[in-house]
Design an enzyme around this catalytic site. Structure first.
Site, PDB file in Angstrom:
ATOM      1  N   ARG A 150      24.673 -16.162  82.204  1.00 15.82           N
ATOM      2  CA  ARG A 150      25.034 -15.238  81.127  1.00 15.82           C
ATOM      3  C   ARG A 150      25.225 -13.869  81.781  1.00 15.82           C
ATOM      4  O   ARG A 150      24.358 -13.410  82.514  1.00 15.82           O
ATOM      5  CB  ARG A 150      23.905 -15.149  80.099  1.00 15.82           C
ATOM      6  CG  ARG A 150      24.182 -14.102  79.009  1.00 15.82           C
ATOM      7  CD  ARG A 150      22.915 -13.731  78.245  1.00 15.82           C
ATOM      8  NE  ARG A 150      22.338 -14.889  77.606  1.00 15.82           N
ATOM      9  CZ  ARG A 150      21.022 -14.986  77.354  1.00 15.82           C
ATOM     10  NH1 ARG A 150      20.202 -14.024  77.703  1.00 15.82           N
ATOM     11  NH2 ARG A 150      20.547 -16.064  76.766  1.00 15.82           N
ATOM     12  N   ASP A 189      16.114 -15.030  80.729  1.00 11.34           N
ATOM     13  CA  ASP A 189      16.620 -13.672  80.523  1.00 11.34           C
ATOM     14  C   ASP A 189      16.327 -12.822  81.762  1.00 11.34           C
ATOM     15  O   ASP A 189      15.391 -13.101  82.505  1.00 11.34           O
ATOM     16  CB  ASP A 189      15.886 -13.005  79.339  1.00 11.34           C
ATOM     17  CG  ASP A 189      16.361 -13.515  77.985  1.00 11.34           C
ATOM     18  OD1 ASP A 189      17.376 -14.234  77.929  1.00 11.34           O
ATOM     19  OD2 ASP A 189      15.706 -13.173  76.983  1.00 11.34           O
TER      20      ASP A 189
HETATM   21  P1  FDA Z   1      27.985  -1.632  74.317  1.00 10.60           P
HETATM   22  O1  FDA Z   1      26.568  -1.428  73.860  1.00 10.60           O
HETATM   23  O2  FDA Z   1      28.545  -0.745  75.354  1.00 10.60           O
HETATM   24  O3  FDA Z   1      28.871  -1.650  73.041  1.00 10.60           O
HETATM   25  C1  FDA Z   1      30.248  -1.671  73.219  1.00 10.60           C
HETATM   26  C2  FDA Z   1      30.962  -1.610  71.917  1.00 10.60           C
HETATM   27  O4  FDA Z   1      30.595  -2.733  71.117  1.00 10.60           O
HETATM   28  C3  FDA Z   1      30.636  -0.428  71.060  1.00 10.60           C
HETATM   29  O5  FDA Z   1      31.320   0.717  71.491  1.00 10.60           O
HETATM   30  C4  FDA Z   1      31.120  -0.948  69.716  1.00 10.60           C
HETATM   31  O6  FDA Z   1      32.506  -0.910  69.665  1.00 10.60           O
HETATM   32  C5  FDA Z   1      30.665  -2.369  69.768  1.00 10.60           C
HETATM   33  N1  FDA Z   1      29.333  -2.497  69.140  1.00 10.60           N
HETATM   34  C6  FDA Z   1      28.153  -2.554  69.749  1.00 10.60           C
HETATM   35  N2  FDA Z   1      27.157  -2.679  68.848  1.00 10.60           N
HETATM   36  C7  FDA Z   1      27.734  -2.681  67.647  1.00 10.60           C
HETATM   37  C8  FDA Z   1      27.267  -2.761  66.316  1.00 10.60           C
HETATM   38  N3  FDA Z   1      25.969  -2.834  66.022  1.00 10.60           N
HETATM   39  N4  FDA Z   1      28.159  -2.729  65.318  1.00 10.60           N
HETATM   40  C9  FDA Z   1      29.474  -2.627  65.566  1.00 10.60           C
HETATM   41  N5  FDA Z   1      29.976  -2.524  66.800  1.00 10.60           N
HETATM   42  C10 FDA Z   1      29.135  -2.551  67.820  1.00 10.60           C
HETATM   43  N6  FDA Z   1      20.265  -7.451  78.549  1.00 10.60           N
HETATM   44  C11 FDA Z   1      19.445  -7.604  79.617  1.00 10.60           C
HETATM   45  O7  FDA Z   1      19.173  -6.636  80.314  1.00 10.60           O
HETATM   46  N7  FDA Z   1      18.918  -8.841  79.885  1.00 10.60           N
HETATM   47  C12 FDA Z   1      19.209  -9.943  79.162  1.00 10.60           C
HETATM   48  O8  FDA Z   1      18.713 -11.030  79.460  1.00 10.60           O
HETATM   49  C13 FDA Z   1      20.080  -9.791  78.044  1.00 10.60           C
HETATM   50  N8  FDA Z   1      20.412 -10.840  77.240  1.00 10.60           N
HETATM   51  C14 FDA Z   1      21.377 -10.688  76.264  1.00 10.60           C
HETATM   52  C15 FDA Z   1      21.834 -11.788  75.526  1.00 10.60           C
HETATM   53  C16 FDA Z   1      22.881 -11.646  74.623  1.00 10.60           C
HETATM   54  C17 FDA Z   1      23.375 -12.839  73.881  1.00 10.60           C
HETATM   55  C18 FDA Z   1      23.481 -10.378  74.426  1.00 10.60           C
HETATM   56  C19 FDA Z   1      24.640 -10.186  73.494  1.00 10.60           C
HETATM   57  C20 FDA Z   1      22.996  -9.277  75.105  1.00 10.60           C
HETATM   58  C21 FDA Z   1      21.940  -9.415  76.012  1.00 10.60           C
HETATM   59  N9  FDA Z   1      21.453  -8.320  76.697  1.00 10.60           N
HETATM   60  C22 FDA Z   1      20.590  -8.512  77.773  1.00 10.60           C
HETATM   61  C23 FDA Z   1      21.772  -6.949  76.238  1.00 10.60           C
HETATM   62  C24 FDA Z   1      22.948  -6.345  76.998  1.00 10.60           C
HETATM   63  O9  FDA Z   1      22.562  -6.045  78.307  1.00 10.60           O
HETATM   64  C25 FDA Z   1      23.420  -5.051  76.312  1.00 10.60           C
HETATM   65  O10 FDA Z   1      22.367  -4.122  76.331  1.00 10.60           O
HETATM   66  C26 FDA Z   1      23.898  -5.225  74.888  1.00 10.60           C
HETATM   67  O11 FDA Z   1      24.617  -6.419  74.729  1.00 10.60           O
HETATM   68  C27 FDA Z   1      24.812  -4.070  74.479  1.00 10.60           C
HETATM   69  O12 FDA Z   1      25.935  -4.014  75.318  1.00 10.60           O
HETATM   70  P2  FDA Z   1      27.434  -4.438  74.869  1.00 10.60           P
HETATM   71  O13 FDA Z   1      27.993  -5.273  75.966  1.00 10.60           O
HETATM   72  O14 FDA Z   1      27.399  -5.072  73.557  1.00 10.60           O
HETATM   73  O15 FDA Z   1      28.233  -3.124  74.886  1.00 10.60           O
END
Ligand code: FDA
Length: 305
Positions: free
Chosen positions: A182, A132
């Site tokens: 990732r 990570d």
């Molecule tokens: P964002 O948070 O901008 O959400 C975009 C949209 O997704 C929202 O507007 C909504 O439409 C939908 N959405 C999001 N959450 C929802 C919910 N609970 N219910 C319904 N809709 C929802 N970070 C890091 O710094 N180091 C790492 O190693 C990792 N590892 C990692 C692994 C995996 C498998 C994932 C999925 C994520 C990570 N992350 C991470 C976290 C990542 O950096 C980030 O903070 C989160 O994934 C949130 O960002 P999104 O891309 O989901 O978009």
């Protein structure tokens, strides 16, 4: 208001007293929605349930910012036990590891020695390990350790964060190492000196690095809950005829479970990041910071108990 809430949760995520209290009082306050359980035995059942639905897993033994050598070795032992279970029970699961839980803040020798123990065991069982990415102050060190380990092992990948200005260069550089990556938006509170402060720029950079890594022919895990990014990826793989063996989607346990299943139904690989262990507090607070709407969900859960 949303920014204020986000900053408060990010501050709380690093609070040592709160972390201790959380460990002592167990998986309360709704954290169970995002964390599989305290033990590997409970987590194993969660993996099985997800596998039965066609979802792959990456399992994370919770823990970060460890400064005691013995504790780091203990954390590595937990990962090794999980690898053995995954291998012996033929679960569809990989492992995710934070280097600060393996001794990154202690010394390079400690972190390398713990990671080599993990990677040796993982190699024996055919399990892939993803390192990570943590906060910016540890990014360069993490990439150096990754490159070293990648020169010794095939079964290791890492994470790049779209919010950092440096990431386009990193994705190109890691392409030279045939790195399986990732790609994520980024979850830590960073200074505008090093990271895009605005979502629109983060999203744009996210799309850019997805395209670069896919078109360079390297394995790409697109880890997001964002429909816009998912649709963009589908469009790129379609246009450039990227085979399904070269990419997968990933989401966090407890977030958008229906969407996870829809993606599988559409014929794509979906991997769920499943955290377990007692040190859940920092992880939980980062999830709250990402989406303050989760707070309402958690409060409802507490009231129902
Ligand atoms: P964002 O948070 O901008 O959400 C975009 C949209 O997704 C929202 O507007 C909504 O439409 C939908 N959405 C999001 N959450 C929802 C919910 N609970 N219910 C319904 N809709 C929802 N970070 C890091 O710094 N180091 C790492 O190693 C990792 N590892 C990692 C692994 C995996 C498998 C994932 C999925 C994520 C990570 N992350 C991470 C976290 C990542 O950096 C980030 O903070 C989160 O994934 C949130 O960002 P999104 O891309 O989901 O978009």
């Amino acid at each position: 208001m949303e920014k204020l809430l986000r900053n408060s949760f990010m501050f709380l995520s690093r609070n040592k007293t709160m972390t201790k209290l959380a460990k002592k009082y167990g998986l309360r306050f709704g954290a169970a929605r995002f964390v599989a359980g305290n033990t590997i035995d409970v987590a194993k059942e969660v993996i099985k349930q997800l596998n039965e639905k066609g979802l792959d897993v990456t399992l994370d033994y919770l823990g970060e910012f460890i400064v005691d050598e013995k504790e780091a070795a203990e954390a590595a032992n937990h990962c090794i036990k999980a690898i053995e279970i995954i291998g012996n029970e033929k679960l569809h699961s990989q492992i995710s590891v934070k280097l600060t839980s393996m001794g990154l803040d202690i010394s390079k020798d400690v972190v390398l020695s713990n990671m080599r123990r993990i990677l040796d065991k993982a190699k024996m069982h055919g399990v892939f390990i993803t390192i990570d990415m943590e906060d910016y102050s540890r990014c360069e060190k993490t990439l150096q350790i990754f490159k070293q380990l990648k020169s010794e092992y095939d079964n290791v990948g890492t994470v790049l964060q779209a919010y950092l200005y440096r990431t386009v260069k990193d994705v190109e550089d890691l392409g030279n190492y045939q790195a399986s990556l990732r790609l994520v938006k980024g979850a830590y509170k960073e200074s505008p000196n090093v990271a895009y402060p605005d979502k629109i720029d983060v999203d744009q950079n996210f799309k850019k690095i997805i395209k670069i890594h896919l078109l360079n022919g390297h394995y790409t895990a697109i880890a997001t809950h964002d429909d816009q990014i998912i649709e963009y990826t589908k469009q790129i793989v379609n246009t450039y005829k990227i085979p399904k063996t070269q990419f997968e989607f990933q989401m966090l346990y407890g977030i958008r479970p229906e969407k996870q299943l829809d993606i599988v139904k559409d014929g794509f690989k979906m991997r769920v990041y499943v955290p377990y262990g007692t040190d859940w507090y920092g992880y939980f607070m980062r999830r709250m910071a990402e989406r303050p709407a989760n707070v309402a969900f958690v409060i409802k859960g507490i009231i129902k108990r």
